[in-house]
Design a protein around this motif. Structure first.
Motif, PDB file in Angstrom:
ATOM      1  N   LEU A  35     -13.399  -8.374 -10.580  1.00  0.00           N
ATOM      2  CA  LEU A  35     -14.479  -8.286  -9.591  1.00  0.00           C
ATOM      3  C   LEU A  35     -15.436  -7.129  -9.863  1.00  0.00           C
ATOM      4  N   ARG A  36     -15.388  -6.584 -11.064  1.00  0.00           N
ATOM      5  CA  ARG A  36     -16.261  -5.448 -11.411  1.00  0.00           C
ATOM      6  C   ARG A  36     -17.736  -5.812 -11.214  1.00  0.00           C
ATOM      7  N   LYS A  37     -18.443  -4.937 -10.528  1.00  0.00           N
ATOM      8  CA  LYS A  37     -19.872  -5.156 -10.260  1.00  0.00           C
ATOM      9  C   LYS A  37     -20.751  -4.185 -11.045  1.00  0.00           C
ATOM     10  N   ASP A  38     -20.256  -2.975 -11.246  1.00  0.00           N
ATOM     11  CA  ASP A  38     -21.067  -1.941 -11.884  1.00  0.00           C
ATOM     12  C   ASP A  38     -20.901  -2.005 -13.405  1.00  0.00           C
ATOM     13  N   GLU A  39     -21.979  -2.345 -14.089  1.00  0.00           N
ATOM     14  CA  GLU A  39     -21.934  -2.521 -15.549  1.00  0.00           C
ATOM     15  C   GLU A  39     -21.684  -1.215 -16.295  1.00  0.00           C
ATOM     16  N   ARG A  40     -21.825  -0.096 -15.609  1.00  0.00           N
ATOM     17  CA  ARG A  40     -21.603   1.187 -16.280  1.00  0.00           C
ATOM     18  C   ARG A  40     -20.117   1.484 -16.489  1.00  0.00           C
ATOM     19  N   ILE A  41     -19.262   0.743 -15.821  1.00  0.00           N
ATOM     20  CA  ILE A  41     -17.826   1.000 -15.908  1.00  0.00           C
ATOM     21  C   ILE A  41     -17.204   0.198 -17.047  1.00  0.00           C
ATOM     22  N   CYS A  42     -16.424   0.881 -17.879  1.00  0.00           N
ATOM     23  CA  CYS A  42     -15.631   0.219 -18.919  1.00  0.00           C
ATOM     24  C   CYS A  42     -14.170   0.505 -18.632  1.00  0.00           C
ATOM     25  N   TYR A  43     -13.425  -0.561 -18.331  1.00  0.00           N
ATOM     26  CA  TYR A  43     -12.005  -0.412 -18.050  1.00  0.00           C
ATOM     27  C   TYR A  43     -11.178  -0.533 -19.326  1.00  0.00           C
ATOM     28  N   HIS A  44     -10.160   0.310 -19.414  1.00  0.00           N
ATOM     29  CA  HIS A  44      -9.157   0.246 -20.472  1.00  0.00           C
ATOM     30  C   HIS A  44      -7.816   0.111 -19.771  1.00  0.00           C
ATOM     31  N   VAL A  45      -7.055  -0.936 -20.068  1.00  0.00           N
ATOM     32  CA  VAL A  45      -5.842  -1.243 -19.311  1.00  0.00           C
ATOM     33  C   VAL A  45      -4.619  -1.295 -20.222  1.00  0.00           C
ATOM     34  N   ALA A  46      -3.595  -0.516 -19.876  1.00  0.00           N
ATOM     35  CA  ALA A  46      -2.323  -0.570 -20.612  1.00  0.00           C
ATOM     36  C   ALA A  46      -1.549  -1.813 -20.206  1.00  0.00           C
ATOM     37  N   CYS A  47      -0.908  -2.466 -21.190  1.00  0.00           N
ATOM     38  CA  CYS A  47      -0.124  -3.677 -20.934  1.00  0.00           C
ATOM     39  C   CYS A  47       1.225  -3.555 -21.637  1.00  0.00           C
ATOM     40  N   MET A  48       2.301  -3.669 -20.870  1.00  0.00           N
ATOM     41  CA  MET A  48       3.641  -3.610 -21.452  1.00  0.00           C
ATOM     42  C   MET A  48       3.872  -4.848 -22.317  1.00  0.00           C
ATOM     43  N   SER A  49       4.440  -4.655 -23.503  1.00  0.00           N
ATOM     44  CA  SER A  49       4.562  -5.783 -24.419  1.00  0.00           C
ATOM     45  C   SER A  49       5.716  -5.561 -25.389  1.00  0.00           C
ATOM     46  N   ASP A  50       5.940  -6.575 -26.232  1.00  0.00           N
ATOM     47  CA  ASP A  50       6.924  -6.434 -27.306  1.00  0.00           C
ATOM     48  C   ASP A  50       6.239  -6.223 -28.645  1.00  0.00           C
ATOM     49  N   ARG A  51       4.913  -5.974 -28.584  1.00  0.00           N
ATOM     50  CA  ARG A  51       4.177  -5.698 -29.815  1.00  0.00           C
ATOM     51  C   ARG A  51       2.957  -4.839 -29.474  1.00  0.00           C
ATOM     52  N   ASN A  52       2.408  -4.186 -30.478  1.00  0.00           N
ATOM     53  CA  ASN A  52       1.232  -3.343 -30.285  1.00  0.00           C
ATOM     54  C   ASN A  52      -0.013  -4.059 -30.797  1.00  0.00           C
ATOM     55  N   GLU A  53      -0.981  -4.283 -29.918  1.00  0.00           N
ATOM     56  CA  GLU A  53      -2.277  -4.808 -30.342  1.00  0.00           C
ATOM     57  C   GLU A  53      -3.244  -4.713 -29.171  1.00  0.00           C
ATOM     58  N   ASP A  54      -4.536  -4.825 -29.470  1.00  0.00           N
ATOM     59  CA  ASP A  54      -5.569  -4.750 -28.440  1.00  0.00           C
ATOM     60  C   ASP A  54      -6.176  -6.129 -28.216  1.00  0.00           C
ATOM     61  N   PHE A  55      -6.695  -6.340 -27.026  1.00  0.00           N
ATOM     62  CA  PHE A  55      -7.398  -7.585 -26.720  1.00  0.00           C
ATOM     63  C   PHE A  55      -8.345  -7.331 -25.554  1.00  0.00           C
ATOM     64  N   VAL A  56      -9.226  -8.282 -25.291  1.00  0.00           N
ATOM     65  CA  VAL A  56     -10.178  -8.164 -24.186  1.00  0.00           C
ATOM     66  C   VAL A  56      -9.847  -9.210 -23.131  1.00  0.00           C
ATOM     67  N   TYR A  57      -9.803  -8.785 -21.860  1.00  0.00           N
ATOM     68  CA  TYR A  57      -9.547  -9.696 -20.749  1.00  0.00           C
ATOM     69  C   TYR A  57     -10.315  -9.173 -19.536  1.00  0.00           C
ATOM     70  N   ASN A  58     -10.983 -10.064 -18.816  1.00  0.00           N
ATOM     71  CA  ASN A  58     -11.845  -9.652 -17.694  1.00  0.00           C
ATOM     72  C   ASN A  58     -12.852  -8.596 -18.134  1.00  0.00           C
ATOM     73  N   ASN A  59     -13.283  -8.698 -19.382  1.00  0.00           N
ATOM     74  CA  ASN A  59     -14.229  -7.738 -19.961  1.00  0.00           C
ATOM     75  C   ASN A  59     -13.668  -6.313 -20.009  1.00  0.00           C
ATOM     76  N   ALA A  60     -12.339  -6.203 -19.918  1.00  0.00           N
ATOM     77  CA  ALA A  60     -11.674  -4.902 -20.029  1.00  0.00           C
ATOM     78  C   ALA A  60     -11.038  -4.779 -21.404  1.00  0.00           C
ATOM     79  N   GLN A  61     -11.016  -3.574 -21.935  1.00  0.00           N
ATOM     80  CA  GLN A  61     -10.375  -3.294 -23.207  1.00  0.00           C
ATOM     81  C   GLN A  61      -8.878  -3.084 -22.931  1.00  0.00           C
ATOM     82  N   CYS A  62      -8.061  -4.038 -23.289  1.00  0.00           N
ATOM     83  CA  CYS A  62      -6.632  -3.983 -22.994  1.00  0.00           C
ATOM     84  C   CYS A  62      -5.847  -3.571 -24.235  1.00  0.00           C
ATOM     85  N   PHE A  63      -4.891  -2.688 -24.051  1.00  0.00           N
ATOM     86  CA  PHE A  63      -4.078  -2.256 -25.184  1.00  0.00           C
ATOM     87  C   PHE A  63      -2.598  -2.452 -24.852  1.00  0.00           C
ATOM     88  N   ARG A  64      -1.923  -3.187 -25.714  1.00  0.00           N
ATOM     89  CA  ARG A  64      -0.503  -3.447 -25.520  1.00  0.00           C
ATOM     90  C   ARG A  64       0.324  -2.267 -26.022  1.00  0.00           C
TER      91      ARG A  64
END
Length: 396
Positions: A35-64
């Motif tokens: 639901l992000r409205k402000d384009e100035r915000i860049c979210y980076h989200v940690a995700c628990m996983s069984d491997r290390n890699e990055d991906f984009v979801y909901n326009n957020a930079q996600c890191f496993r």
């Protein structure tokens, strides 16, 4: 979106990550990014996983973050690895003025060194203290001491503590007054939108048929299967009551030792009204089950604003809540309240059975007004974006 070109970087750690499958912090992170409205915000989200890699979801930079299965220490390991990733990313990309938002107080003994690293880049540490993790019955005495010690250090080092309950904010200010903690209240969110499932949907009808349940002929409990949510009290009182309606319990009880213990303590298996039905991960189905319940029972007494309570108030007309500050704060006059005094809940259930349709509708209207006025996701996300862009009250 190029994350280096945006003006405000927000790193979120402590949830299991997105896309959300379950859990309050996970749903919060999902809504905050979606639901992000402000384009100035860049979210980076940690995700628990069984491997290390990055991906984009909901326009957020996600890191496993790859996490080994090491028991109770798993969440601590995950948070440490995640905040270390954030610090390295900030340093490598020479980011200034970012916010690292830590959900829960698991890494207090380690947070000082990361706070100092963040300060070198003019970055700030925000913490959501969650509820009273150190009170949970599932922990042994040693782990409880760790959680309490960790909470104290997280409060000490945080630039801002974002409390999703006014009662939690009061507790933080009083308990840790010597640190003069900088706090603010920003609740969890919910919604009152109806389920997309029609009444004749096969998914719903099959679920009812599987467990022998009928629309409007059951009270509902949804929540984590832990002693501090007062399953024993609710089941005992339900068995004492004269209601003919079922008690439908949606929780992950399979393989849980507490289930056998509860059976021995209450003999609930001798009462055909008591129905443990497992988990329901389909959110539209779960919402429809809530809507069709005669009433909802809520026995949580540890923690802050509880997501399952907000969801119940947004969808079930009649809500019977344990009378503690956390629940009163949310439900106000849109719910009925019970205590753990013997016979109290049983009497309230029988009273609830006798309420007219108009009386139940009135309570439902008040409950949904509480959600719309104070707990809508639009309001909550807007509050967070204002905070992230403008900074907290001590950022000068």
């Amino acid at each position: 979106m190029n994350p280096e070109s945006t003006s405000k970087h927000i790193f979120i750690i402590g949830s299991k990550g997105i896309p959300a499958q379950y859990g309050g912090f996970e749903t919060f992170t999902e809504k905050l990014t979606a639901l992000r409205k402000d384009e100035r915000i860049c979210y980076h989200v940690a995700c628990m996983s069984d491997r290390n890699e990055d991906f984009v979801y909901n326009n957020a930079q996600c890191f496993r973050i790859k996490v080994p299965n090491i028991g109770p220490a798993k969440a601590v390991y995950y948070d440490i690895k995640a905040i270390d990733y954030c610090c390295k990313y900030i340093e490598k990309n020479q980011i200034k003025g970012a916010v690292v938002y830590v959900l829960a107080c698991r890494i207090g003994p380690f947070i000082g060194r990361y706070k100092r690293r963040l300060a070198k880049s003019s970055c700030r540490l925000y913490v959501n203290p969650d509820g009273h993790e150190w009170k949970r019955a599932k922990w042994n005495a040693l782990i409880k001491r760790y959680w309490k010690f960790s909470e104290r250090l997280m409060v000490k080092h945080a630039d801002l503590l974002i409390c999703d309950s006014k009662n939690i904010e009061k507790y933080i200010k009083q308990t840790y007054a010597r640190f003069n903690p900088n706090t603010m209240y920003l609740s969890y969110g919910s919604e009152t939108k109806k389920s997309a499932l029609p009444e004749n949907d096969p998914k719903l009808q099959n679920w009812y048929e599987k467990f022998g349940i009928s629309k409007g002929q059951y009270y509902l409990i949804v929540g984590r299967f832990v002693p501090e949510n007062n399953y024993e009290t609710m089941i005992r009182e339900y068995m004492k009551s004269k209601t003919e309606k079922d008690l439908v319990i949606i929780t992950g009880f399979e393989g849980n030792k507490y289930y056998g213990k509860l059976k021995d303590l209450t003999n609930f298996d001798s009462d055909p009204r008591i129905k443990f039905v497992g988990t329901v991960y389909d959110q539209e189905l779960l919402k429809k089950i809530r809507e069709n319940a005669y009433g909802y029972l809520h026995g949580h007494e540890v923690g802050g604003t509880n997501p399952s309570l907000l969801e119940a108030l947004g969808s079930t007309d009649l809500n019977l809540l344990l009378d503690v500050g956390f629940n009163r704060e949310v439900g106000e006059d849109g719910a009925l309240y019970w205590t753990k005094e013997e016979g109290c809940l049983a009497r309230l259930i029988e009273k609830a059975d006798g309420l007219s349709r108009d009386e139940r509708d009135r309570l439902g209207t008040l409950a949904r007004k509480r959600i719309n006025d104070c707990y809508s996701w639009d309001k909550i996300v807007g509050g967070y974006e204002d905070l992230f862009i403008s900074g907290d009250k001590t950022s000068d």
